[in-house]
Scaffold this motif. Structure first.
Motif, PDB file in Angstrom:
ATOM      1  N   GLN A 162       3.715  -5.958  19.061  1.00 35.91           N
ATOM      2  CA  GLN A 162       3.201  -7.064  19.873  1.00 35.91           C
ATOM      3  C   GLN A 162       3.970  -8.331  19.507  1.00 35.91           C
ATOM      4  OE1 GLN A 162      -1.030  -6.810  18.527  1.00 35.91           O
ATOM      5  NE2 GLN A 162      -1.496  -6.376  20.677  1.00 35.91           N
ATOM      6  N   CYS A 165      -0.187 -11.586  17.026  1.00 35.05           N
ATOM      7  CA  CYS A 165      -1.286 -10.623  16.832  1.00 35.05           C
ATOM      8  C   CYS A 165      -2.614 -11.364  16.939  1.00 35.05           C
ATOM      9  CB  CYS A 165      -1.160  -9.967  15.461  1.00 35.05           C
ATOM     10  SG  CYS A 165      -2.438  -8.733  15.155  1.00 35.05           S
ATOM     11  N   LYS A 167      -5.405 -10.363  15.590  1.00 38.34           N
ATOM     12  CA  LYS A 167      -6.370 -10.000  14.552  1.00 38.34           C
ATOM     13  C   LYS A 167      -6.595 -11.072  13.488  1.00 38.34           C
ATOM     14  CE  LYS A 167      -7.385  -5.969  16.185  1.00 38.34           C
ATOM     15  NZ  LYS A 167      -8.258  -6.088  17.334  1.00 38.34           N
ATOM     16  N   GLN A 182       2.257  -8.563  24.765  1.00 36.96           N
ATOM     17  CA  GLN A 182       2.405  -7.146  24.400  1.00 36.96           C
ATOM     18  C   GLN A 182       3.865  -6.726  24.561  1.00 36.96           C
ATOM     19  OE1 GLN A 182      -0.007  -5.744  23.053  1.00 36.96           O
ATOM     20  NE2 GLN A 182      -1.889  -5.639  24.239  1.00 36.96           N
ATOM     21  N   GLU A 218      -0.798  -5.432  16.043  1.00 34.39           N
ATOM     22  CA  GLU A 218      -1.681  -4.296  15.743  1.00 34.39           C
ATOM     23  C   GLU A 218      -1.345  -3.197  16.766  1.00 34.39           C
ATOM     24  OE1 GLU A 218      -4.292  -2.918  13.766  1.00 34.39           O
ATOM     25  OE2 GLU A 218      -3.939  -1.393  15.288  1.00 34.39           O
ATOM     26  N   ASP A 221      -3.774  -1.970  19.372  1.00 39.33           N
ATOM     27  CA  ASP A 221      -4.145  -2.910  20.451  1.00 39.33           C
ATOM     28  C   ASP A 221      -3.133  -2.853  21.598  1.00 39.33           C
ATOM     29  OD1 ASP A 221      -6.401  -3.779  19.211  1.00 39.33           O
ATOM     30  OD2 ASP A 221      -5.694  -5.802  18.764  1.00 39.33           O
ATOM     31  N   ASN A 222      -2.090  -2.060  21.425  1.00 40.22           N
ATOM     32  CA  ASN A 222      -1.101  -1.865  22.497  1.00 40.22           C
ATOM     33  C   ASN A 222      -0.839  -0.363  22.596  1.00 40.22           C
ATOM     34  OD1 ASN A 222       0.810  -2.370  24.454  1.00 40.22           O
ATOM     35  ND2 ASN A 222       2.392  -3.097  23.029  1.00 40.22           N
ATOM     36  N   THR A 250      -2.515   0.527  11.068  1.00 40.85           N
ATOM     37  CA  THR A 250      -3.559  -0.225  11.778  1.00 40.85           C
ATOM     38  C   THR A 250      -4.504  -0.892  10.790  1.00 40.85           C
ATOM     39  OG1 THR A 250      -5.445   0.002  13.284  1.00 40.85           O
ATOM     40  CG2 THR A 250      -4.912   1.933  11.967  1.00 40.85           C
ATOM     41  N   SER A 254     -10.626  -0.293  15.620  1.00 41.92           N
ATOM     42  CA  SER A 254     -11.192   0.591  16.643  1.00 41.92           C
ATOM     43  C   SER A 254     -11.177   2.048  16.187  1.00 41.92           C
ATOM     44  CB  SER A 254     -10.392   0.447  17.947  1.00 41.92           C
ATOM     45  OG  SER A 254     -10.689   1.517  18.818  1.00 41.92           O
ATOM     46  N   LYS A 257      -9.725   4.315  18.939  1.00 38.58           N
ATOM     47  CA  LYS A 257      -8.257   4.418  19.052  1.00 38.58           C
ATOM     48  C   LYS A 257      -7.699   5.312  17.938  1.00 38.58           C
ATOM     49  CE  LYS A 257      -7.426   1.498  22.529  1.00 38.58           C
ATOM     50  NZ  LYS A 257      -7.445   0.051  22.311  1.00 38.58           N
ATOM     51  N   SER A 288     -11.484  -9.101  11.981  1.00 38.89           N
ATOM     52  CA  SER A 288     -11.853  -8.122  13.019  1.00 38.89           C
ATOM     53  C   SER A 288     -12.653  -6.949  12.451  1.00 38.89           C
ATOM     54  CB  SER A 288     -10.601  -7.593  13.726  1.00 38.89           C
ATOM     55  OG  SER A 288      -9.745  -6.965  12.790  1.00 38.89           O
TER      56      SER A 288
END
Ligand code: SF4
Length: 408
Positions: A162, A165, A167, A182, A218, A221-222, A250, A254, A257, A288
C-alpha cells in the motif's frame, strides 16, 4: 439454420470474451475470477503494466494470442536487462517468437513497465529503493542480502502493498502517513522485477530467492491485489518462486482475511506481528488490535496451521525497552505459543528507532535484556530466535518499521 449457426457463434464469442485466456500452466497460486473484475474496475490511464496479468490475459484473448505467446513474452521480459527492454529490441525478440507483427505493435503500445526507481540508498545489509508509481506517488522496497556459511548469496525483496498504511501502529514510520492509496498487483510485481534487474545490472552475486510483504502497508487490507501478486511471484513463467519462499506479514486486524489466505494460498508463509500477547499492551502498540481479541487471533492462527499442514506462522515480536520486554510479557507470550502446540515460531526483533516511536519515547532494549527475554522463552520450550540481522538496514532507514515516504 444460418441463424442458429450465427447464434451459436455469437454465444461462443460471448463466452470467450467473458473467460479470458488464463496463464495457467506453471501456476502455483490459482487465479480468481473476482480479480479480473477488480482489475478492470481499477483501470488506470496511460500504458498498462506487463505485470498486470488479468489485462495481459484479456489482451491475449482479444487478439487471438495463445498461452505459448504469453510464456514467450515473460521469458523475454524476465531475461531482459535495461538495454534489451528497448522497444525495438523487444519487437525483434517477440517477432522471433512468432508473434504476429500487428499484435507486437499493439502489445507494446498498450503495455510497458510503469514503475521506476527514483533513488537507491545502499547499506551494509542491502539497499532501500524509492520507487515511483505511474500516478507519481513514491513507495519503498528493500533488498536484503543474505550470505550463507558456504558463501552462497541470496536476496530477499521486501515489497510494499500500500502507499502508507491506515493501521497507525505506534512504532511504525509508515503508519504516520495514513493510507494514501492501494497498490495494484502489477505495482507489487514490478517492485520485485526492478530489484531483480538491479541485482543483474550491478552484477551482484546470487539472485532473489525470497519475497516478503513487510514493506509499506498492511497486505491483508489490499487482499485481492496481494493474492493476484502471489500468482505472479510463484508462477513459473514469471518469478517462479515456491510459495513457501514468500511471506505475507500482517498485524492481524482481520481473522477472516487470515482464514482466506490459509484457504487460498496455504503454502505461503504467514508472519503475524504480535508484539504482545497481552490484549491491553497489544492495543497500545497496534491500535487496530482493538477490533480483534487475542484469543480470536489465536484461533485464526490455528486454522492457518491446520490448512498449511502444520507449518504454522512466524510471530514477529518487536522488543521495546520497558514496554513489552518484561517477564510478565514473556510469560503471556509463552502461554500463547504453547497453546499453539509448537506450530508457531517467534522472531524477536530489537526495536529500530523511528520518528513515530521516538514520540512515544520508545528505545531499543539493552542486548542483555533481549537475551534474557529470549532465554525465558527457550526455557519454556518456545521456538524463538533474535533477529539481530533486522538491524542491518538501520543506516538507510530500511529496517523493520522504518519505511516511510515523505513525498507519497
Ligand atoms: S507496522 Fe505494518 S500495519 Fe502497522 S502501521 Fe506499519 S505498515 Fe501498517
Amino acid at each position: 439454420m444460418t441463424s442458429s449457426i450465427l447464434l451459436i457463434s455469437l454465444l461462443l464469442a460471448i463466452i470467450e470474451k467473458s473467460h479470458p485466456l488464463i496463464l495457467t500452466s506453471g501456476q502455483r497460486i490459482p487465479s480468481r475470477q473476482s480479480i479480473h473484475q477488480h482489475a478492470s474496475q481499477n483501470a488506470r490511464l496511460g500504458p498498462k503494466s506487463f505485470f498486470d496479468l488479468p489485462a495481459i490475459e484479456k489482451f491475449a484473448t482479444d487478439n487471438d494470442l495463445k498461452e505459448h505467446h504469453l510464456k514467450g513474452l515473460y521469458r523475454v521480459l524476465m531475461n531482459a536487462d535495461r538495454s534489451t527492454l528497448e522497444r525495438t529490441v523487444l519487437e525483434e525478440q517477440l517477432h522471433a517468437l512468432s508473434f504476429p507483427k500487428k499484435q507486437i505493435s499493439s502489445l507494446l503500445s498498450t503495455f510497458s513497465l510503469t514503475c521506476s526507481i527514483q533513488r537507491i540508498e545502499k547499506s551494509k545489509g542491502g539497499a532501500k529503493f524509492v520507487v515511483q508509481l505511474p500516478n507519481g506517488k513514491l513507495i519503498e522496497s528493500v533488498l536484503i542480502r543474505h550470505e550463507r556459511h558456504n558463501g552462497d548469496v541470496r536476496y530477499t525483496t521486501c515489497v510494499s502493498s500500500q502507499i502508507g498504511c491506515a493501521k497507525k501502529c505506534s512504532f511504525c514510520a509508515t503508519g504516520t502517513m495514513g493510507l494514501v492509496g492501494q497498490l495494484s498487483s502489477a505495482e507489487i510485481l514490478e517492485q520485485i522485477y526492478l530489484l531483480q534487474q538491479y541485482v543483474k545490472e550491478e552484477k551482484l552475486p546470487g539472485q532473489v530467492g525470497n519475497v516478503v510483504f513487510m514493506g509499506m502497508g498492511e497486505p491483508l487490507d489490499n487482499y485481492d491485489a496481494v493474492h493476484e501478486a502471489l500468482r505472479g511471484i510463484t508462477h513459473q513463467c514469471l518469478f517462479g518462486l515456491k510459495a513457501k519462499k514468500v511471506t505475507v506479514s500482517t498485524v492481524g486486524a482481520s481473522a477472516q482475511k487470515i482464514r482466506a489466505l490459509a484457504d487460498e494460498a496455504p503454502q505461503v508463509c504467514l508472519a503475524l506481528s504480535l508484539h504482545s500477547a497481552i490484549q491491553s499492551s497489544r492495543e497500545v502498540l497496534i491500535p487496530s488490535a482493538i477490533s480483534i481479541h487475542i484469543d480470536d487471533l489465536g484461533d485464526a492462527l490455528d486454522y492457518h496451521a491446520c490448512k498449511s499442514g502444520g507449518r504454522g506462522a512466524m510471530l514477529e515480536y518487536l522488543l521495546i525497552d520497558g514496554i513489552n520486554d518484561s517477564n510478565e510479557e514473556a510469560r503471556a507470550l509463552t502461554e500463547f505459543c504453547l497453546k499453539r502446540e509448537g506450530s508457531v515460531y517467534v522472531n524477536l526483533i530489537p526495536y529500530n528507532p523511528t520518528l513515530a516511536g521516538d514520540d512515544f519515547g520508545f528505545r531499543t532494549p539493552l542486548d542483555e535484556r533481549i537475551n534474557a527475554f529470549h532465554d525465558n522463552l527457550k526455557a519454556s520450550g518456545v521456538k524463538a530466535l533474535v533477529r539481530w540481522s533486522t538491524q542491518n538496514g538501520r543506516d538507510a532507514n530500511g529496517a523493520c518499521g522504518q519505511l516511510v515516504s515523505s513525498t507519497a
